[in-house]
Design a protein around this motif. Structure first.
Motif, PDB file in Angstrom:
ATOM      1  N   GLY A   2      -7.242  -0.420   1.089  1.00  0.00           N
ATOM      2  CA  GLY A   2      -6.999  -1.068  -0.197  1.00  0.00           C
ATOM      3  C   GLY A   2      -8.040  -0.667  -1.237  1.00  0.00           C
ATOM      4  N   VAL A   3      -9.297  -0.546  -0.806  1.00  0.00           N
ATOM      5  CA  VAL A   3     -10.365  -0.126  -1.725  1.00  0.00           C
ATOM      6  C   VAL A   3     -10.156   1.328  -2.137  1.00  0.00           C
ATOM      7  CG1 VAL A   3     -12.844   0.267  -1.934  1.00  0.00           C
ATOM      8  CG2 VAL A   3     -12.012  -1.792  -0.794  1.00  0.00           C
ATOM      9  N   ALA A  44       0.846  -1.201   0.000  1.00  0.00           N
ATOM     10  CA  ALA A  44       0.000   0.000   0.000  1.00  0.00           C
ATOM     11  C   ALA A  44       0.879   1.248   0.000  1.00  0.00           C
ATOM     12  CB  ALA A  44      -0.935  -0.015   1.208  1.00  0.00           C
ATOM     13  N   LEU A  86      -7.433   2.850  -2.456  1.00  0.00           N
ATOM     14  CA  LEU A  86      -6.277   2.948  -3.360  1.00  0.00           C
ATOM     15  C   LEU A  86      -6.624   2.616  -4.814  1.00  0.00           C
ATOM     16  CD1 LEU A  86      -3.351   1.392  -1.306  1.00  0.00           C
ATOM     17  CD2 LEU A  86      -3.660   3.773  -1.968  1.00  0.00           C
ATOM     18  N   LEU A  87      -7.737   1.926  -5.042  1.00  0.00           N
ATOM     19  CA  LEU A  87      -8.057   1.490  -6.409  1.00  0.00           C
ATOM     20  C   LEU A  87      -8.286   2.684  -7.342  1.00  0.00           C
ATOM     21  CD1 LEU A  87     -10.466  -1.524  -5.822  1.00  0.00           C
ATOM     22  CD2 LEU A  87      -8.024  -1.554  -6.331  1.00  0.00           C
ATOM     23  N   ALA A 126       2.222   1.873  -3.339  1.00  0.00           N
ATOM     24  CA  ALA A 126       1.211   2.416  -4.246  1.00  0.00           C
ATOM     25  C   ALA A 126       1.170   3.943  -4.179  1.00  0.00           C
ATOM     26  CB  ALA A 126      -0.164   1.834  -3.921  1.00  0.00           C
TER      27      ALA A 126
END
Lengths: 110, 132
Positions: A106-107, A40, A109-110, A43
């Motif tokens: 995580g969601v 993460a 970051l999409l 990212a």
């Protein structure tokens, strides 16, 4: 020949490797969290990340620290207590909360 | 079914109720249950890592496909995390009551889901190469 065995108290039972295995399981889990968190972090470092993503990863880092705290506490119990007490509700909730935080990040970051 | 769900949900919000039931099992069994819980937590964390990795590394895929795979993996992660707690609660309760441990279809679903996801990625990557 021995007769029916007398019930042994919890303190007398041979813990064998159980506390150690459980302690190592907590260690492995904090490491797995660190790896996921590392992805993460990568990212937001590589892309021109929006502020929301950076804030999310910062939050996930905090959640990891919280999880480390739970794991550390639990590991201490494994080392010092004979027999170690069971997992507490607070530890269960803390673990779930920190993992769910990472999933939400995580969601984001999409 | 509804009744069982309600009982489980009650335990979720007040897990201290578990201690009121039955007798305390051998603590070694409780520790084994705790390790199973942690194994499921690690599975959830690995799925999160997979979701983030798909989004970062399969950049040659179309946005829609990439995001769909990532969402599926992240959803799986959330399910695993929730199930970790649910299964811990159910096992702990069963041990206190001296009942059989709960059986579950979840591992089969997860295994199938993982296989489908892996095959999808293989096909997508292969098609991507063939298209170049």
């Amino acid at each position: 020949m021995t007769g029916p065995r007398e019930p042994v108290s919890a303190a007398e039972r041979d813990p064998a490797a159980q506390p150690e295995r459980t302690r190592l399981a907590w260690r492995r889990t904090t490491l797995t969290y660190a790896v996921s968190l590392g992805l993460a972090v990568r990212a937001v470092l590589t892309e021109g990340a929006p502020a929301a993503a950076v804030a999310g990863v910062a939050l996930a880092a905090l959640a990891w620290l919280g999880f480390l705290a739970v794991a550390h506490r639990r590991i201490q119990q494994m080392v010092t207590e004979r027999p170690p007490r069971g997992l507490t509700v607070l530890q269960l909730r803390g673990t779930l909360a920190s993992v769910l935080t990472l999933i939400v990040v995580g969601v984001v970051l999409l | 079914m509804i009744h069982r769900l309600a009982a489980t949900l009650r335990l979720w919000f007040a897990p201290q109720l578990i201690k009121a039931e039955g007798t305390t099992p051998d603590y070694r069994f409780s520790l084994a249950n705790e390790r199973t819980f942690l194994a499921w937590v690690r599975t959830a964390l690995a799925l999160v890592a997979g979701g983030i990795a798909v989004d970062q590394f399969l950049t040659e895929l179309r946005w829609g496909m990439r995001t769909t795979i990532a969402i599926v993996l992240l959803t799986g992660a959330a399910l695993c995390a929730l199930r970790a707690v649910n299964h811990w609660v159910r096992c702990e309760r069963a041990m206190r009551r001296g009942e059989d441990l709960p059986t579950s279809r979840f591992p089969v679903l997860l295994g199938t889901g993982t296989a489908v996801a892996a095959l999808t990625v293989i096909v997508v990557v292969a098609v991507g190469w063939a298209g170049k």
